[in-house]
Write a protein that holds these residues in place. Structure first.
Motif, PDB file in Angstrom:
ATOM      1  N   LYS A 175       0.951  -1.069  -0.118  1.00  0.00           N
ATOM      2  CA  LYS A 175       0.098   0.033   0.057  1.00  0.00           C
ATOM      3  C   LYS A 175       0.988   1.345  -0.004  1.00  0.00           C
ATOM      4  N   THR A 176       0.448   2.263  -0.779  1.00  0.00           N
ATOM      5  CA  THR A 176       1.179   3.548  -0.796  1.00  0.00           C
ATOM      6  C   THR A 176       0.553   4.449   0.177  1.00  0.00           C
ATOM      7  N   PHE A 177       1.851   5.079   0.858  1.00  0.00           N
ATOM      8  CA  PHE A 177       1.546   6.211   1.762  1.00  0.00           C
ATOM      9  C   PHE A 177       2.052   7.652   1.231  1.00  0.00           C
ATOM     10  N   GLN A 178       1.152   8.426   1.251  1.00  0.00           N
ATOM     11  CA  GLN A 178       1.780   9.682   0.928  1.00  0.00           C
ATOM     12  C   GLN A 178       2.063  10.573   1.886  1.00  0.00           C
ATOM     13  N   LEU A 206       7.874  -2.276  -0.710  1.00  0.00           N
ATOM     14  CA  LEU A 206       7.536  -2.244  -2.304  1.00  0.00           C
ATOM     15  C   LEU A 206       6.939  -0.922  -2.738  1.00  0.00           C
ATOM     16  N   GLU A 207       6.411  -0.237  -2.087  1.00  0.00           N
ATOM     17  CA  GLU A 207       5.775   1.052  -2.490  1.00  0.00           C
ATOM     18  C   GLU A 207       6.199   2.432  -1.643  1.00  0.00           C
ATOM     19  N   ASN A 208       6.910   2.051  -0.679  1.00  0.00           N
ATOM     20  CA  ASN A 208       7.571   3.290   0.178  1.00  0.00           C
ATOM     21  C   ASN A 208       8.747   3.117   0.651  1.00  0.00           C
ATOM     22  N   THR A 209       9.420   4.179   1.552  1.00  0.00           N
ATOM     23  CA  THR A 209      10.682   4.418   1.965  1.00  0.00           C
ATOM     24  C   THR A 209      10.622   4.685   3.444  1.00  0.00           C
ATOM     25  N   VAL A 210      11.358   4.054   4.185  1.00  0.00           N
ATOM     26  CA  VAL A 210      11.350   4.238   5.547  1.00  0.00           C
ATOM     27  C   VAL A 210      11.782   5.806   5.929  1.00  0.00           C
ATOM     28  N   LYS A 211      12.220   6.529   4.907  1.00  0.00           N
ATOM     29  CA  LYS A 211      12.932   7.943   5.115  1.00  0.00           C
ATOM     30  C   LYS A 211      13.565   8.068   6.391  1.00  0.00           C
ATOM     31  N   ASN A 212      13.084   8.958   7.278  1.00  0.00           N
ATOM     32  CA  ASN A 212      13.905   9.261   8.589  1.00  0.00           C
ATOM     33  C   ASN A 212      12.754   8.564  10.035  1.00  0.00           C
ATOM     34  N   SER A 213      11.968   7.652   9.581  1.00  0.00           N
ATOM     35  CA  SER A 213      11.282   6.936  10.679  1.00  0.00           C
ATOM     36  C   SER A 213      12.101   6.038  11.570  1.00  0.00           C
ATOM     37  N   THR A 214      11.762   6.213  12.824  1.00  0.00           N
ATOM     38  CA  THR A 214      12.294   5.052  13.771  1.00  0.00           C
ATOM     39  C   THR A 214      11.564   3.915  13.591  1.00  0.00           C
ATOM     40  N   LEU A 215      12.209   2.723  13.383  1.00  0.00           N
ATOM     41  CA  LEU A 215      11.802   1.170  13.054  1.00  0.00           C
ATOM     42  C   LEU A 215      11.364   0.361  14.358  1.00  0.00           C
ATOM     43  N   THR A 228      15.235 -11.082  14.357  1.00  0.00           N
ATOM     44  CA  THR A 228      14.909 -11.577  13.027  1.00  0.00           C
ATOM     45  C   THR A 228      14.428 -10.284  12.092  1.00  0.00           C
ATOM     46  N   THR A 229      13.260  -9.754  12.621  1.00  0.00           N
ATOM     47  CA  THR A 229      12.743  -8.425  11.891  1.00  0.00           C
ATOM     48  C   THR A 229      13.640  -7.446  11.985  1.00  0.00           C
ATOM     49  N   ALA A 230      14.366  -7.320  13.231  1.00  0.00           N
ATOM     50  CA  ALA A 230      15.353  -5.965  13.249  1.00  0.00           C
ATOM     51  C   ALA A 230      16.680  -6.470  12.120  1.00  0.00           C
ATOM     52  N   SER A 231      16.779  -7.297  11.940  1.00  0.00           N
ATOM     53  CA  SER A 231      17.998  -8.028  10.823  1.00  0.00           C
ATOM     54  C   SER A 231      17.702  -7.406   9.584  1.00  0.00           C
ATOM     55  N   GLU A 232      16.454  -7.531   9.217  1.00  0.00           N
ATOM     56  CA  GLU A 232      15.819  -7.188   7.945  1.00  0.00           C
ATOM     57  C   GLU A 232      15.831  -5.467   7.817  1.00  0.00           C
ATOM     58  N   ALA A 233      15.381  -5.099   8.975  1.00  0.00           N
ATOM     59  CA  ALA A 233      15.198  -3.566   9.248  1.00  0.00           C
ATOM     60  C   ALA A 233      16.486  -2.816   8.961  1.00  0.00           C
ATOM     61  N   LYS A 234      17.653  -3.439   9.617  1.00  0.00           N
ATOM     62  CA  LYS A 234      18.973  -2.818   9.480  1.00  0.00           C
ATOM     63  C   LYS A 234      19.634  -2.556   8.087  1.00  0.00           C
ATOM     64  N   LYS A 235      19.005  -3.485   7.090  1.00  0.00           N
ATOM     65  CA  LYS A 235      19.256  -3.093   5.872  1.00  0.00           C
ATOM     66  C   LYS A 235      18.662  -1.717   5.303  1.00  0.00           C
ATOM     67  N   HIS A 236      17.822  -1.160   5.908  1.00  0.00           N
ATOM     68  CA  HIS A 236      17.230   0.044   5.414  1.00  0.00           C
ATOM     69  C   HIS A 236      17.188   1.242   6.211  1.00  0.00           C
ATOM     70  N   SER A 237      17.712   1.011   7.569  1.00  0.00           N
ATOM     71  CA  SER A 237      17.964   2.257   8.402  1.00  0.00           C
ATOM     72  C   SER A 237      18.872   1.780   9.609  1.00  0.00           C
ATOM     73  N   GLU A 238      19.179   2.881  10.188  1.00  0.00           N
ATOM     74  CA  GLU A 238      19.922   2.637  11.472  1.00  0.00           C
ATOM     75  C   GLU A 238      19.257   3.185  12.668  1.00  0.00           C
ATOM     76  N   LYS A 239      18.033   3.566  12.488  1.00  0.00           N
ATOM     77  CA  LYS A 239      17.158   4.143  13.738  1.00  0.00           C
ATOM     78  C   LYS A 239      15.956   2.930  13.748  1.00  0.00           C
TER      79      LYS A 239
END
Length: 219
Positions: free
Chosen positions: A149-152, A171-180, A186-197
């Protein structure tokens, strides 16, 4: 007002945690569950469940039969609660599949098991069982499908509950400056590919992910 995105539709009691937090909540299901037309053998004694979805299939297929002889091993408090509320005896519950595998190897090495799971299950249990010659049958009863789903807009925090949930969101968004905020390692390992927060829950429960987000973002 800061806004948090949950990649899973929350229950009313989970949403209540947000009511007095001063945070706005947006939610959607990043994954859809599709149940498969597969029969679970009901002539065994020991069953292993790694999710509530696999339990739901088991409960549906075992309706009308005597469940008192089943001995259940499971991952997660919510999975245990669902089993026990339906009268099933949970021999052992752990927060992580690897810990459950170690327990079974140590205490039930000579017994047979039916592992009821989803298509995208982690490899921990099968690897431990195979390595230690634990006899088991794996039955895959559902699969998760990416539901993009796309979020504007931007979010101050995004709640993730699985690696595939992250893949679906991206697939349709980026994490930008969000804290994840992630439910586990396991979920964090995937998240670390896209953010340090990244903030990891103290316990792998949805509620703990919410508490971490509120604690971190509440003004």
């Amino acid at each position: 007002m800061k806004t948090v995105l949950s990649t899973k539709i929350l229950t009313p009691s989970q949403k209540e945690l947000f009511l007095n937090s001063g945070l706005a909540l947006v939610e959607y299901d990043a994954l859809k569950i599709e149940f498969l037309d597969v029969k679970i053998p009901l002539d065994h004694q020991n069953y292993v469940f790694t999710s509530q979805n696999s339990v739901k299939v088991f409960l549906d297929q075992s309706k009308g039969i005597d469940r008192s002889g089943f001995r259940i091993f499971c991952v997660g408090e919510k999975t245990k609660s669902l089993l026990e509320s339906n009268g099933l005896e949970v021999v052992k519950m752990t927060d992580y599949a690897s810990d459950l595998g170690d327990f079974i190897v140590k205490n039930h090495r000579t017994e047979k098991f039916v592992l009821v799971c989803g298509q995208q299950r982690r490899d921990d249990l099968p690897l431990i069982f195979s390595k230690n010659n634990i006899r088991y049958k794996e039955v895959v009863v559902y699969r998760s499908i990416l539901n993009p789903k796309t979020f504007q807009r931007d979010f101050d925090g995004i709640l993730f509950f699985s690696p595939r949930g992250i893949q679906s969101f991206l697939l349709e968004n980026t994490v930008k400056n969000s804290t994840l905020f992630c439910i586990g390692e396991t979920t964090a390992s995937e998240a670390k590919k896209h953010s340090e927060k990244i903030v990891i829950a103290n316990k792998p429960t949805v509620e703990n992910v919410l508490v971490q987000a509120i604690k971190e973002l509440k003004v």
